[in-house]
Scaffold this active site. Structure first.
Site, mmCIF file in Angstrom:
data_model
loop_
_atom_site.group_PDB
_atom_site.id
_atom_site.type_symbol
_atom_site.label_atom_id
_atom_site.label_comp_id
_atom_site.label_asym_id
_atom_site.label_seq_id
_atom_site.Cartn_x
_atom_site.Cartn_y
_atom_site.Cartn_z
ATOM 1 N N SER A 124 0.823 -1.211 0.000
ATOM 2 C CA SER A 124 0.000 0.000 0.000
ATOM 3 C C SER A 124 0.855 1.257 0.000
ATOM 4 C CB SER A 124 -0.877 0.030 1.258
ATOM 5 O OG SER A 124 -1.671 -1.120 1.337
ATOM 6 N N HIS A 145 -1.064 -2.597 -7.271
ATOM 7 C CA HIS A 145 -1.768 -2.338 -6.015
ATOM 8 C C HIS A 145 -3.278 -2.394 -6.216
ATOM 9 C CE1 HIS A 145 -2.909 0.713 -2.680
ATOM 10 N NE2 HIS A 145 -2.883 -0.504 -2.192
ATOM 11 N N GLU A 157 -3.535 0.476 -8.972
ATOM 12 C CA GLU A 157 -2.424 1.400 -9.211
ATOM 13 C C GLU A 157 -1.212 0.571 -9.634
ATOM 14 O OE1 GLU A 157 -3.184 5.044 -6.044
ATOM 15 O OE2 GLU A 157 -2.275 3.228 -5.282
ATOM 16 N N ASN A 195 -3.760 6.177 -1.232
ATOM 17 C CA ASN A 195 -3.494 6.162 0.211
ATOM 18 C C ASN A 195 -2.810 7.434 0.695
ATOM 19 O OD1 ASN A 195 -4.784 3.775 0.728
ATOM 20 N ND2 ASN A 195 -2.981 2.519 0.348
HETATM 21 N N1 LIG Z 1 -6.120 -4.407 3.808
HETATM 22 C C1 LIG Z 1 -6.231 -3.566 2.790
HETATM 23 O O1 LIG Z 1 -7.212 -2.807 2.712
HETATM 24 C C2 LIG Z 1 -5.188 -3.540 1.709
HETATM 25 C C3 LIG Z 1 -5.517 -2.968 0.467
HETATM 26 C C4 LIG Z 1 -4.541 -2.972 -0.566
HETATM 27 C C5 LIG Z 1 -3.288 -3.513 -0.330
HETATM 28 N N2 LIG Z 1 -3.006 -4.041 0.899
HETATM 29 C C6 LIG Z 1 -1.677 -4.606 1.091
HETATM 30 O O2 LIG Z 1 -1.762 -6.010 0.917
HETATM 31 C C7 LIG Z 1 -0.763 -6.658 1.728
HETATM 32 C C8 LIG Z 1 -1.438 -7.667 2.638
HETATM 33 O O3 LIG Z 1 -2.413 -7.014 3.429
HETATM 34 P P1 LIG Z 1 -3.709 -7.781 4.000
HETATM 35 O O4 LIG Z 1 -4.710 -6.733 4.312
HETATM 36 O O5 LIG Z 1 -4.072 -8.921 3.105
HETATM 37 O O6 LIG Z 1 -3.121 -8.320 5.385
HETATM 38 P P2 LIG Z 1 -3.560 -9.609 6.245
HETATM 39 O O7 LIG Z 1 -3.127 -9.308 7.641
HETATM 40 O O8 LIG Z 1 -4.983 -9.971 5.997
HETATM 41 O O9 LIG Z 1 -2.655 -10.779 5.614
HETATM 42 C C9 LIG Z 1 -1.259 -10.758 5.742
HETATM 43 C C10 LIG Z 1 -0.653 -12.036 5.148
HETATM 44 O O10 LIG Z 1 0.761 -11.964 5.360
HETATM 45 C C11 LIG Z 1 1.205 -13.198 5.934
HETATM 46 N N3 LIG Z 1 2.366 -12.934 6.771
HETATM 47 C C12 LIG Z 1 2.402 -12.326 7.989
HETATM 48 N N4 LIG Z 1 3.666 -12.265 8.438
HETATM 49 C C13 LIG Z 1 4.443 -12.841 7.473
HETATM 50 C C14 LIG Z 1 5.831 -13.104 7.355
HETATM 51 N N5 LIG Z 1 6.673 -12.746 8.338
HETATM 52 N N6 LIG Z 1 6.285 -13.726 6.240
HETATM 53 C C15 LIG Z 1 5.419 -14.080 5.241
HETATM 54 N N7 LIG Z 1 4.084 -13.866 5.312
HETATM 55 C C16 LIG Z 1 3.615 -13.252 6.406
HETATM 56 C C17 LIG Z 1 0.001 -13.680 6.753
HETATM 57 O O11 LIG Z 1 0.124 -15.061 7.002
HETATM 58 C C18 LIG Z 1 -1.143 -13.325 5.805
HETATM 59 O O12 LIG Z 1 -1.269 -14.320 4.795
HETATM 60 C C19 LIG Z 1 -0.035 -5.538 2.490
HETATM 61 O O13 LIG Z 1 1.113 -5.183 1.782
HETATM 62 C C20 LIG Z 1 -1.067 -4.411 2.468
HETATM 63 O O14 LIG Z 1 -0.485 -3.136 2.589
HETATM 64 C C21 LIG Z 1 -3.928 -4.097 1.916
#
Ligand SMILES: NC(=O)c1ccc[n+]([C@@H]2O[C@H](COP(=O)([O-])OP(=O)(O)OC[C@H]3O[C@@H](n4cnc5c(N)ncnc54)[C@H](O)[C@@H]3O)[C@@H](O)[C@H]2O)c1
Length: 289
Positions: A124, A145, A157, A195
């Site tokens: 993000s 993204h 994005e 963001n």
């Molecule tokens: N939540 C949102 O609204 C959103 C939107 C767009 C992009 N993102 C981005 O997507 C990515 C994931 O976010 P999310 O919301 O799915 O988070 P989440 O907490 O739902 O999932 C995180 C994932 O990362 C894994 N993980 C955690 N620690 C780890 C490690 N040390 N090594 C490998 N894997 C690990 C977890 O097992 C899980 O599968 C981030 O980069 C976030 O910024 C999030």
């Protein structure tokens, strides 16, 4: 299809959280072969089971035929083994918003993936260039993204780090379009477009509540009714995840030193207390799963 998009047939997704699961659904429904890799096989299987339930709901609502459901499901493989990504043309990582974790993952992906494969991050806010230089193919690394929930949100994005080749960006833009999304190309600056503009608003909403201006329910009601937003800032923070929101604000503050990006104390305390939003059952609001 253009000549470029035909280069992507098999897509790897790393991470089975909110966004990883959503990406699997988007890519499989768009016709790509998808390999979902999570550290635990049970988590990868769980994400595919959630995808199966989502498809069943779409069939029930008449939005999808039975044949389309079966076809989408057969395109997805779940694994805990990183080398199962070896045949992918494009791998998108969507693991925790932590630069050290992502850099380590990019170095590993570089070792296991074909040299021609594009490696992308769904970060993000974090600097894509720092992930690119962990690999021996910085020209084939970019940001792709998606927004939450990925199957519903129209925008992607495509983030261009200094090192990315024109072909890589063109392929990423075509992939996003093939997924049915509107794609915009952005420079590699923390928060990109959405963001960077959204998070000062969300942060200031929590500050306003801390200062006692109004209750969180009334702030949400005000922003929905007054700005025609589909949800208020507290509901949106809970949807994004408070840990992810905190990491986003920290990355923005780290880059720009603008006080509007400095995470408000309440957010830190809630994350420390395990109140992460919808995904933990409790954030600003409570959720019954
Ligand atoms: N939540 C949102 O609204 C959103 C939107 C767009 C992009 N993102 C981005 O997507 C990515 C994931 O976010 P999310 O919301 O799915 O988070 P989440 O907490 O739902 O999932 C995180 C994932 O990362 C894994 N993980 C955690 N620690 C780890 C490690 N040390 N090594 C490998 N894997 C690990 C977890 O097992 C899980 O599968 C981030 O980069 C976030 O910024 C999030």
């Amino acid at each position: 299809m253009t000549a470029v998009s035909t280069t992507v047939k098999r897509v790897g997704v790393v991470g089975s959280g909110i966004m990883g699961s959503g990406l699997v659904e988007v890519a499989a429904k768009a016709g790509f072969e998808v390999v979902l890799r999570s550290r635990e096989q049970a988590h990868a299987d769980g994400a595919v089971a959630a995808f199966e339930r989502s498809l069943a709901r779409q069939v029930d609502k008449g939005k999808l035929t039975d044949d389309e459901r079966t076809a989408a499901l057969t395109r997805v493989t779940a694994t805990s083994v990183l080398t199962d990504l070896a045949d992918c043309d494009l791998v998108i990582e969507s693991v925790v918003e932590d630069l050290a974790v992502k850099k380590h993952l990019f170095a590993e992906l570089d070792r296991v993936c074909r040299p021609e494969a594009i490696l992308a991050t769904n970060t993000s806010t974090l600097p894509v260039i720092e992930m690119a230089v962990e690999t021996g193919r910085p020209d084939r690394v970019c940001g792709i993204h998606f927004f939450n929930p990925a199957p519903m949100m129209a925008l992607v994005e495509v983030v261009r780090p200094l090192t990315a080749s024109a072909d890589t960006i063109a392929t990423a833009l075509t992939f996003a379009t093939d997924c049915g999304k509107q794609a915009v190309e952005v420079a590699d600056r923390a928060g990109f477009v959405v963001n960077a503009l959204l998070f000062p608003y969300l942060n200031n909403a929590v500050r306003m509540w801390e200062q006692g201006t109004a209750s969180m329910e009334d702030i949400d009601t005000a922003m929905k009714g007054g700005c025609n937003f589909p949800m208020g800032p507290f509901a949106l923070l809970d949807l994004v995840g408070l840990d992810t929101s905190l990491a986003i604000l920290e990355a923005l503050y780290d880059e720009f030193r603008d006080p509007n990006y400095a995470p408000v104390p309440t957010l830190r305390r809630m994350v420390a207390g395990g109140r992460l939003g919808r995904k933990s059952g409790r954030g600003f609001y409570e959720y019954h799963r």
